[in-house]
Scaffold this active site. Sequence first.
Site, PDB file in Angstrom:
ATOM      1  N   GLU A   1      21.758  21.997 -24.545  1.00  0.00           N
ATOM      2  CA  GLU A   1      22.393  22.205 -25.841  1.00  0.00           C
ATOM      3  C   GLU A   1      22.979  20.882 -26.310  1.00  0.00           C
ATOM      4  OE1 GLU A   1      25.355  25.230 -26.007  1.00  0.00           O
ATOM      5  OE2 GLU A   1      24.071  26.746 -25.084  1.00  0.00           O
TER       6      GLU A   1
ATOM      7  N   TYR B   1      22.812  34.626 -26.168  1.00  0.00           N
ATOM      8  CA  TYR B   1      23.920  33.904 -25.550  1.00  0.00           C
ATOM      9  C   TYR B   1      25.075  34.889 -25.412  1.00  0.00           C
ATOM     10  CZ  TYR B   1      27.069  29.817 -24.913  1.00  0.00           C
ATOM     11  OH  TYR B   1      27.950  28.884 -24.439  1.00  0.00           O
TER      12      TYR B   1
ATOM     13  N   ASP C   1      35.367  26.373 -30.742  1.00  0.00           N
ATOM     14  CA  ASP C   1      35.515  25.378 -29.684  1.00  0.00           C
ATOM     15  C   ASP C   1      36.958  25.268 -29.219  1.00  0.00           C
ATOM     16  OD1 ASP C   1      32.842  24.799 -29.881  1.00  0.00           O
ATOM     17  OD2 ASP C   1      33.120  23.115 -31.247  1.00  0.00           O
TER      18      ASP C   1
END
Length: 277
Positions: free
Chosen positions: A59, A186, A70
């Site tokens: 990634e 994911y 994040d």
Amino acid sequence: MEQNQDQVTPASRITKAFGQASQQGRGVLIPYLMVGYPNAEQSAKLVLATAKAGADIIELGMPFSDPLADGATIQHAGHVALEQGMTLNKYMEIARFIAAHSNVPLITMGYYNPILNYGIERFCALARESGICGLIVPDLPPEEAADLQRAAKQHGQALIFLIPPTTPDERIERIVDLTATGSFIYCVSLSGVTGARKELPSHLRSFIERVRGYTKGKDIPLAVGFGLKTPEHIAAVTTFADGAVVGSAIVDLIDQYPEEDQVEAIQNYVYSLHSAL
């Protein structure tokens, strides 16, 4: 003829990586690195070090000014990359360089706003030219992803959706239905932002089994990310999932070494993770 075309798409390289790992009786290792951190040239070297150490898929983080998913570690890396002048075009130049020096499939991990501003179709075309096989866009809900998925498919790329553990069953079913050939899902190990943790969540296995109930018979691999750090984490997760993503722990490790020692440190670390598979 149609089948042969499918086999040579960028997304088919993701399928091949999962297939090869499965044949070897192990999971897929997916390191994440922020492009442009600690600087542009060094980030390319670090990505290639992970490829050499056994990464199956990589990634490539695309820095953005407001990265909602994040944690502090990756936010800091993205901030530094932007301060040093990283742009979308420079990001793609680095991806192209990496793709020219490695056959490991590359996935863009980035937010929707830069893609939308650049132009969805134009972005996917540039991504394909730059060796990108798939896209992960954490702030793009599946319900609003039709335009990007259409453009990605046109350029042979996979759009990869995230499923956190709080996702209702009907939404899991919808995401599975939207997941195309050559993609994977994911599975986010916990609700919240990215960041390395000491222990895996106790619910993780049952969460993956719940998602697996909807992917059964559909040949859609499941990868787990957010919080994975140690070889023990990787070994445990890949007993019930098809792949493991490691991001913040790699960025943390970069910070612990001077630039001349970072490549070796990252290569040794990723090798230790790969060995745990």
